[in-house]
Design an enzyme around this catalytic site. Structure first.
Site, mmCIF file in Angstrom:
data_model
loop_
_atom_site.group_PDB
_atom_site.id
_atom_site.type_symbol
_atom_site.label_atom_id
_atom_site.label_comp_id
_atom_site.label_asym_id
_atom_site.label_seq_id
_atom_site.Cartn_x
_atom_site.Cartn_y
_atom_site.Cartn_z
ATOM 1 N N LYS A 93 0.857 -1.235 -0.091
ATOM 2 C CA LYS A 93 -0.174 -0.182 -0.036
ATOM 3 C C LYS A 93 0.899 1.354 -0.077
ATOM 4 O O LYS A 93 1.447 1.535 1.070
ATOM 5 C CB LYS A 93 -1.051 0.067 1.284
ATOM 6 C CG LYS A 93 -2.033 1.112 0.959
ATOM 7 C CD LYS A 93 -2.538 1.666 2.274
ATOM 8 C CE LYS A 93 -2.076 2.785 2.772
ATOM 9 N NZ LYS A 93 -1.809 4.004 1.997
ATOM 10 N N GLY A 140 6.988 5.506 8.008
ATOM 11 C CA GLY A 140 5.905 6.742 8.180
ATOM 12 C C GLY A 140 6.214 7.331 9.600
ATOM 13 O O GLY A 140 7.237 7.149 10.022
ATOM 14 N N SER A 141 5.337 8.067 9.714
ATOM 15 C CA SER A 141 5.414 9.078 10.995
ATOM 16 C C SER A 141 5.297 8.061 12.396
ATOM 17 O O SER A 141 4.574 6.875 12.348
ATOM 18 C CB SER A 141 4.116 10.048 10.997
ATOM 19 O OG SER A 141 2.867 9.008 11.059
ATOM 20 N N VAL A 176 1.575 7.230 13.435
ATOM 21 C CA VAL A 176 0.937 6.088 12.801
ATOM 22 C C VAL A 176 1.766 4.753 13.298
ATOM 23 O O VAL A 176 1.021 3.545 13.283
ATOM 24 C CB VAL A 176 0.914 6.363 11.169
ATOM 25 C CG1 VAL A 176 0.330 5.045 10.584
ATOM 26 C CG2 VAL A 176 0.115 7.276 10.762
ATOM 27 N N GLY A 177 3.029 4.526 13.164
ATOM 28 C CA GLY A 177 3.705 3.606 13.579
ATOM 29 C C GLY A 177 3.218 2.979 14.948
ATOM 30 O O GLY A 177 3.109 1.788 15.086
ATOM 31 N N GLU A 227 9.662 1.958 10.676
ATOM 32 C CA GLU A 227 10.593 3.115 10.543
ATOM 33 C C GLU A 227 9.953 4.478 10.596
ATOM 34 O O GLU A 227 9.155 4.715 10.030
ATOM 35 C CB GLU A 227 11.515 3.049 9.268
ATOM 36 C CG GLU A 227 12.638 1.992 9.272
ATOM 37 C CD GLU A 227 13.558 2.155 10.179
ATOM 38 O OE1 GLU A 227 13.954 3.385 10.639
ATOM 39 O OE2 GLU A 227 14.293 1.330 10.845
ATOM 40 N N CYS A 232 13.412 12.165 6.254
ATOM 41 C CA CYS A 232 13.349 11.612 7.644
ATOM 42 C C CYS A 232 14.757 11.972 8.392
ATOM 43 O O CYS A 232 14.718 12.105 9.488
ATOM 44 C CB CYS A 232 13.173 10.092 7.482
ATOM 45 S SG CYS A 232 13.838 8.990 6.836
ATOM 46 N N GLN A 281 1.333 19.265 5.172
ATOM 47 C CA GLN A 281 2.811 19.355 5.139
ATOM 48 C C GLN A 281 2.961 21.080 5.241
ATOM 49 O O GLN A 281 3.686 21.604 6.073
ATOM 50 C CB GLN A 281 3.565 19.569 3.978
ATOM 51 C CG GLN A 281 3.933 17.606 4.011
ATOM 52 C CD GLN A 281 4.623 17.163 5.293
ATOM 53 O OE1 GLN A 281 4.067 16.768 6.213
ATOM 54 N NE2 GLN A 281 5.989 17.605 5.174
ATOM 55 N N GLU A 320 9.275 16.495 15.533
ATOM 56 C CA GLU A 320 9.371 16.516 14.125
ATOM 57 C C GLU A 320 8.533 17.451 13.340
ATOM 58 O O GLU A 320 7.499 17.768 13.304
ATOM 59 C CB GLU A 320 9.088 15.042 13.556
ATOM 60 C CG GLU A 320 9.550 14.980 12.178
ATOM 61 C CD GLU A 320 9.258 13.689 11.697
ATOM 62 O OE1 GLU A 320 8.180 12.941 11.642
ATOM 63 O OE2 GLU A 320 10.271 12.936 11.118
HETATM 64 P P1 NAD Z 1 2.051 8.829 7.781
HETATM 65 O O1 NAD Z 1 2.430 7.864 8.773
HETATM 66 O O2 NAD Z 1 1.175 9.765 7.672
HETATM 67 O O3 NAD Z 1 2.000 7.703 6.563
HETATM 68 C C1 NAD Z 1 2.445 6.553 6.018
HETATM 69 C C2 NAD Z 1 1.759 5.651 5.517
HETATM 70 O O4 NAD Z 1 1.014 4.843 6.564
HETATM 71 C C3 NAD Z 1 1.049 6.004 4.308
HETATM 72 O O5 NAD Z 1 0.841 4.901 3.384
HETATM 73 C C4 NAD Z 1 -0.536 5.944 4.972
HETATM 74 O O6 NAD Z 1 -1.672 5.730 4.208
HETATM 75 C C5 NAD Z 1 -0.407 4.837 5.998
HETATM 76 N N1 NAD Z 1 -1.228 5.006 7.109
HETATM 77 C C6 NAD Z 1 -1.710 6.078 7.786
HETATM 78 N N2 NAD Z 1 -2.580 5.637 8.865
HETATM 79 C C7 NAD Z 1 -2.442 4.305 8.953
HETATM 80 C C8 NAD Z 1 -2.813 3.265 9.822
HETATM 81 N N3 NAD Z 1 -3.578 3.722 10.867
HETATM 82 N N4 NAD Z 1 -2.890 2.126 9.722
HETATM 83 C C9 NAD Z 1 -1.881 1.651 8.490
HETATM 84 N N5 NAD Z 1 -1.645 2.681 7.608
HETATM 85 C C10 NAD Z 1 -1.515 3.890 7.922
HETATM 86 O O7 NAD Z 1 3.614 9.413 7.072
HETATM 87 P P2 NAD Z 1 3.913 10.219 5.760
HETATM 88 O O8 NAD Z 1 3.246 11.510 6.044
HETATM 89 O O9 NAD Z 1 3.586 9.295 4.565
HETATM 90 O O10 NAD Z 1 5.491 10.316 5.967
HETATM 91 C C11 NAD Z 1 6.082 11.269 6.581
HETATM 92 C C12 NAD Z 1 6.870 10.441 7.942
HETATM 93 O O11 NAD Z 1 7.464 9.232 7.412
HETATM 94 C C13 NAD Z 1 7.491 11.413 8.784
HETATM 95 O O12 NAD Z 1 7.409 11.194 10.088
HETATM 96 C C14 NAD Z 1 8.981 10.752 8.260
HETATM 97 O O13 NAD Z 1 9.915 10.865 9.504
HETATM 98 C C15 NAD Z 1 8.732 9.516 8.131
HETATM 99 N N6 NAD Z 1 9.870 8.570 7.504
HETATM 100 C C16 NAD Z 1 10.590 7.891 8.011
HETATM 101 C C17 NAD Z 1 11.597 7.177 7.328
HETATM 102 C C18 NAD Z 1 12.366 6.190 7.945
HETATM 103 O O14 NAD Z 1 13.403 5.705 7.624
HETATM 104 N N7 NAD Z 1 12.789 6.429 9.322
HETATM 105 C C19 NAD Z 1 11.723 7.452 5.832
HETATM 106 C C20 NAD Z 1 10.905 8.287 5.353
HETATM 107 C C21 NAD Z 1 9.719 8.771 6.100
#
Ligand code: NAD
Length: 478
Positions: free
Chosen positions: A174, A226-227, A230-231, A247, A281, A328, A379
């Site tokens: 996804k 991702g964030s 959400v993680g 991550e 990130c 953003q 962040e």
């Molecule tokens: P996000 O967490 O908003 O979304 C990431 C993904 O998760 C998207 O595909 C989204 O649709 C999905 N998602 C959202 N809610 C969910 C849920 N409840 N259950 C399952 N999936 C869900 O992040 P973003 O805005 O896409 O990306 C930015 C973030 O990603 C920043 O915090 C950045 O630091 C982080 N990031 C981390 C790394 C790393 O390697 N540590 C790399 C790139 C980005």
């Protein structure tokens, strides 16, 4: 031209079961619809997972060199289309063409790297003394759910789909709702190269689709980037027998000591803070500088920040593309206001205006930020840089480690002993000496400490990542 992307479920390109679609707009030209994509329902997710769970064995049974061949072919397909891909990436995500070109060349390299790893999935034998042959073998985990962000919409998925497929798993992918086209392009290349429909599914959608995917009982492993918020939600949602790799966010610090080359360091900081419009990130968001060089460094950083050319990433000469989304943009404005309300001082003349009709933001540098200000703790993921002043190395370490995150950290110094001490003392998964906090080698482990990664499975690059995608089986043979 508006692209129409689809789900790939059950071995075919399909619409969502509800027929609902969402739009992605070009962040540099908000009236331009780059693509429409299916909004997947829980039913779509169920069909995607159930199908690959039932059909995944064909891919798993393939000889490792055959799986490697497929990944190498996919890399070649992406390379052949790199120029078009880079332009689509700019229109969809907003980064500059130069940044997009780095990503379109890194993505095939990742696939080739993991093609090699499929040939290195060896087991071990263990001496017992009683004649029993004890050996371990590595098996694919099963069905992997891969959920990715928008900021590296090819590179990050290739570091998940590449190793997962190399190890013989099936993947339900996804991509971010902000980058459905890049998700589609990666899957198209893999399918054209020979990944069977029983080993790969693509489901577009927002959080609801992600939630349905991570809680589906047919999924054996979840890999997410991702964030942190959400993680954490995913961590609570996955069952105890599902592997989970997260991550997440960062608040990466660059410590600058009096013996640093200040001119060079200013360049390193600006690259780290404002590259990808501050949306990496591992981007630099805190500068922890010794008081004796603070003014000099600030001057040089500001001079560079002022010369940023903000605009459409496809326009020649532009060095900073727009922010990726309304969310953003709102966060950027929120932190400019936050800085105004605190004792921090805005050094770069930042105007929060929409230049043209996109999410264009200029670099912002705040000085006199205090360690517990929101600006120093949360962040931002935008072009906002906080300067914090310290009077010793020990104070610099205390401030650097005073963060819930631990992704990447850097130090600027000409003293090798101090650099080595910093690499031990700082709480971060990646440490850079006289280098930007962002930009990672593809073959080295990458992952954070604290709330930047799950600590059970944190590697997001390099060969050690294959452990996440394989499970050891130990056999006793008499
Ligand atoms: P996000 O967490 O908003 O979304 C990431 C993904 O998760 C998207 O595909 C989204 O649709 C999905 N998602 C959202 N809610 C969910 C849920 N409840 N259950 C399952 N999936 C869900 O992040 P973003 O805005 O896409 O990306 C930015 C973030 O990603 C920043 O915090 C950045 O630091 C982080 N990031 C981390 C790394 C790393 O390697 N540590 C790399 C790139 C980005």
């Amino acid at each position: 031209m508006t692209l129409t992307v689809q789900n790939f479920v059950g071995g075919e390109w399909v619409e969502s079961s509800t027929g609902r679609r969402f739009e992605r707009h070009n962040p540099a030209h908000l009236s331009e619809v780059v693509a429409t994509a299916p909004e997947s329902s829980a039913d779509d997710i169920d069909r995607a997972v159930s199908y690959v769970a039932e059909h995944r064995h064909e891919w798993a049974a393939l000889a490792p060199d055959k799986r490697a061949d497929v990944l190498i072919r996919a890399a070649a397909i992406l390379e052949a289309n790199a120029a078009t891909l880079a332009e689509e990436l700019v229109r969809e995500e907003g980064k500059t063409l130069a940044e997009a070109t780095i990503e379109t060349s890194r993505t095939p390299q990742n696939l080739r790297f993991y093609a090699g790893e499929s040939l290195r999935l060896t087991g071990e034998t263990y001496p017992t003394g009683d004649g029993t042959l004890v050996y371990s073998s590595r098996e694919p985990v099963g069905v992997v759910a891969a959920i990715t962000p928008w900021n590296f919409p090819l590179n990050i998925p290739s570091r998940k789909l590449g190793p997962a497929l190399a190890a013989g798993n099936a993947v339900v992918f996804k991509p971010s709702e902000l980058t459905p086209v890049m998700g589609q392009r990666l899957v198209e290349a893999l399918l054209e190269a020979g990944v069977p429909g029983g080993a790969l599914a693509l489901v577009h959608g927002h959080a609801e689709a992600g939630r349905a995917l991570v809680s589906h009982r047919g999924v054996n492993a979840v890999t997410f980037t991702g964030s942190t918020a959400v993680g954490q939600a995913i961590h609570s949602a996955v069952a105890v027998d599902v592997r989970c790799q997260l991550e997440m966010g960062g608040k990466n610090a660059m410590v600058v000591l009096p013996d640093a080359d200040i001119e060079r360091t200013a360049g390193i900081i600006v690259k780290g803070a404002f590259g990808l419009s501050g949306q990496a990130c591992t981007g630099t968001s805190r500068v922890i500088v010794h008081e004796s060089v603070q003014l000099d460094l600030l001057d040089r950083v500001m001079e560079r920040a002022r010369s940023a050319v903000v605009g459409d990433g496809l326009t020649k000469g532009v060095t900073m593309g727009p922010l990726a989304s309304a969310g953003q943009w709102d966060k950027y404005l929120e932190f400019l206001k936050e800085g105004d309300a605190s004792d921090a001082r805005l050094e770069t003349p930042t105007k929060g205006q929409l230049l043209g009709k996109g999410y264009f933001a200029r670099p912002a540098v705040f000085s006199d930020v205090q360690p517990h200000d929101r600006m120093a703790q949360e962040e931002i993921f935008g072009p906002v840089l906080a300067f914090l002043t310290v009077s010793s190395y020990d104070e610099a370490i205390t401030v650097a480690n005073d963060s819930p995150f631990g992704l990447s950290a850097g130090i600027a110094t000409s003293d090798i002993g101090t650099a080595l001490a910093f690499s031990r003392d700082v709480h971060a998964g990646v440490v850079k000496v006289n280098q930007s906090t962002n930009g990672m080698a593809m073959n080295a482990p990458f992952g954070g400490t604290k709330l930047s990664s799950t600590q059970t499975h944190k590697e997001q690059a390099g060969a050690t990542m294959m452990h996440f995608y394989t499970t050891d089986k130990t056999v006793y043979f008499s």
